[in-house]
Design a protein around this motif. Structure first.
Motif, short mmCIF file in Angstrom:
data_model
loop_
_atom_site.label_atom_id
_atom_site.label_comp_id
_atom_site.label_asym_id
_atom_site.label_seq_id
_atom_site.Cartn_x
_atom_site.Cartn_y
_atom_site.Cartn_z
N LYS A 12 72.90 59.51 6.54
CA LYS A 12 74.12 58.84 6.04
C LYS A 12 73.82 57.40 5.64
O LYS A 12 72.93 57.17 4.85
CB LYS A 12 75.23 58.96 7.06
N SER A 13 74.53 56.41 6.21
CA SER A 13 74.33 55.03 5.75
C SER A 13 73.06 54.40 6.34
O SER A 13 72.68 53.29 5.95
CB SER A 13 75.56 54.18 6.11
N ASN A 33 85.54 48.30 10.59
CA ASN A 33 85.68 49.51 9.79
C ASN A 33 84.51 49.69 8.84
O ASN A 33 84.09 48.74 8.20
CB ASN A 33 86.95 49.43 8.93
N GLY A 34 83.99 50.91 8.80
CA GLY A 34 82.96 51.23 7.82
C GLY A 34 81.56 50.80 8.21
O GLY A 34 80.63 50.94 7.44
N CYS A 35 81.35 50.31 9.45
CA CYS A 35 80.01 49.82 9.82
C CYS A 35 79.07 50.96 10.21
O CYS A 35 77.87 50.76 10.35
CB CYS A 35 80.10 48.78 10.93
N GLY A 36 79.62 52.17 10.41
CA GLY A 36 78.76 53.31 10.71
C GLY A 36 78.92 53.89 12.11
O GLY A 36 78.09 54.70 12.53
N LYS A 37 79.99 53.53 12.81
CA LYS A 37 80.21 54.05 14.18
C LYS A 37 80.27 55.58 14.17
O LYS A 37 79.60 56.23 14.96
CB LYS A 37 81.53 53.53 14.77
N SER A 38 81.09 56.11 13.25
CA SER A 38 81.24 57.57 13.22
C SER A 38 79.93 58.24 12.82
O SER A 38 79.61 59.32 13.30
CB SER A 38 82.34 57.99 12.26
N ASN A 39 79.16 57.57 11.95
CA ASN A 39 77.88 58.15 11.53
C ASN A 39 76.93 58.28 12.73
O ASN A 39 76.17 59.24 12.83
CB ASN A 39 77.22 57.30 10.45
N ARG A 57 81.90 65.53 8.03
CA ARG A 57 82.67 64.95 6.93
C ARG A 57 81.97 65.12 5.58
O ARG A 57 81.97 64.21 4.76
CB ARG A 57 82.98 63.48 7.18
N ASP A 63 74.80 66.63 2.57
CA ASP A 63 75.55 65.38 2.42
C ASP A 63 75.24 64.38 3.54
O ASP A 63 75.64 63.22 3.45
CB ASP A 63 77.06 65.65 2.37
N ILE A 65 72.31 63.40 4.09
CA ILE A 65 71.17 62.61 3.59
C ILE A 65 71.69 61.40 2.81
O ILE A 65 72.65 61.53 2.04
CB ILE A 65 70.26 63.48 2.67
N PHE A 66 71.05 60.25 3.02
CA PHE A 66 71.46 59.03 2.34
C PHE A 66 71.60 59.29 0.85
O PHE A 66 70.65 59.72 0.18
CB PHE A 66 70.43 57.92 2.60
N ALA A 67 72.80 59.03 0.32
CA ALA A 67 73.11 59.42 -1.06
C ALA A 67 72.89 58.29 -2.06
O ALA A 67 73.22 58.45 -3.23
CB ALA A 67 74.55 59.90 -1.12
N GLN A 146 86.71 58.64 16.74
CA GLN A 146 87.72 57.60 16.54
C GLN A 146 89.09 58.24 16.29
O GLN A 146 89.21 59.17 15.50
CB GLN A 146 87.29 56.78 15.33
P1 ATP Z 1 85.71 53.64 10.12
O1 ATP Z 1 85.98 52.57 11.09
O2 ATP Z 1 86.33 53.42 8.76
O3 ATP Z 1 85.89 55.06 10.60
P2 ATP Z 1 82.97 53.74 10.75
O4 ATP Z 1 82.51 52.47 11.35
O5 ATP Z 1 83.21 54.88 11.65
O6 ATP Z 1 84.18 53.54 9.80
P3 ATP Z 1 81.42 55.49 9.18
O7 ATP Z 1 82.55 56.30 8.67
O8 ATP Z 1 80.51 56.05 10.21
O9 ATP Z 1 81.92 54.10 9.64
O10 ATP Z 1 80.48 55.00 7.99
C1 ATP Z 1 81.00 54.88 6.75
C2 ATP Z 1 79.94 54.37 5.80
O11 ATP Z 1 78.85 55.27 5.69
C3 ATP Z 1 80.60 54.27 4.47
O12 ATP Z 1 80.25 53.05 3.88
C4 ATP Z 1 80.01 55.44 3.70
O13 ATP Z 1 79.91 55.17 2.33
C5 ATP Z 1 78.63 55.53 4.31
N1 ATP Z 1 78.04 56.87 4.15
C6 ATP Z 1 78.46 58.05 4.67
N2 ATP Z 1 77.67 59.07 4.27
C7 ATP Z 1 76.72 58.52 3.48
C8 ATP Z 1 75.60 59.05 2.74
N3 ATP Z 1 75.29 60.34 2.77
N4 ATP Z 1 74.86 58.17 2.03
C9 ATP Z 1 75.16 56.87 2.02
N5 ATP Z 1 76.17 56.30 2.68
C10 ATP Z 1 76.96 57.11 3.41
#
Ligand code: ATP
Length: 180
Positions: A12-13, A33-39, A57, A63, A65-67, A146
């Protein structure tokens, strides 16, 4: 079995290699938000043998794999490695006597996933059973994503009951697996 370290490469990220130390007492991950916690949580489910792309997701398993991102081309593979301390020898055979277990899952575009335990290639099923024996796994109710707690609090009583019953059933099944 004590989780010690999680390594992500191209997942992912996490395009560059990243390492998360899982110290005793770690119970959650916080961040903007969006820092990658869920990843990170998803990478843990994934290495334990998750087989639903939807739960990751994504539309398909590739999906994860880093896109690609601004200035960074997409990758062709992703790998997650989980290091487990087995000093108490609780892992099932044939891993009982290994003090450390390195469980890894790698996915390549067009080729699917390969799993390894201590460098030896194994089936997805072997990895899933290893974690089921330790009463955990990709679908463990102990991994809370989350928003899940507020969903539980806001749920209608019948729905809440269904969730709680599913949790006890999973624990019961894991317990039965470890007795056999
Ligand atoms: P939130 O608080 O919004 O739930 P989060 O901290 O849980 O966010 P994630 O949802 O884990 O964050 O990470 C989201 C980031 O990961 C987004 O910027 C998304 O574009 C990126 N991302 C997810 N899958 C991929 C992928 N396959 N390749 C590149 N980036 C990805």
């Amino acid at each position: 079995m004590q989780f010690q370290r999680l390594r992500l490469v191209g997942f992912k990220s996490f395009v560059d290699p990243a390492e998360v130390q899982i110290e005793a007492g770690l119970t959650g991950i916080v961040g903007p938000n969006g820092c990658g916690k869920s990843n990170v949580l998803e990478s843990l489910r994934w290495v334990m043998g998750a087989n639903s792309a939807k739960a990751m997701r994504g539309q398909g398993m590739e999906d994860v794999i880093f896109a690609g991102a601004a200035g960074r081309p997409p990758r062709n593979h992703a790998e997650v490695q989980l290091t487990i301390d087995n000093a108490q020898k609780r892992a099932p055979q044939p891993f009982t006597d290994s003090p450390m277990l390195e469980v890894s899952r790698r996915i390549e575009r067009g080729r699917g996933s390969t799993y390894r335990i201590n460098g030896k290639e194994v089936r997805a099923r072997d990895v899933q059973l290893l974690f089921a024996d330790a009463s955990t796994g990709a679908n463990s109710p102990a991994l809370v994503r989350q928003g899940q707690i507020s969903e539980l609090i806001a749920a209608k009583p019948q729905n809440r009951r269904r969730i709680l019953e599913a949790v006890s059933y999973t624990h019961l099944r894991a317990h039965e697996t470890s007795l056999h």
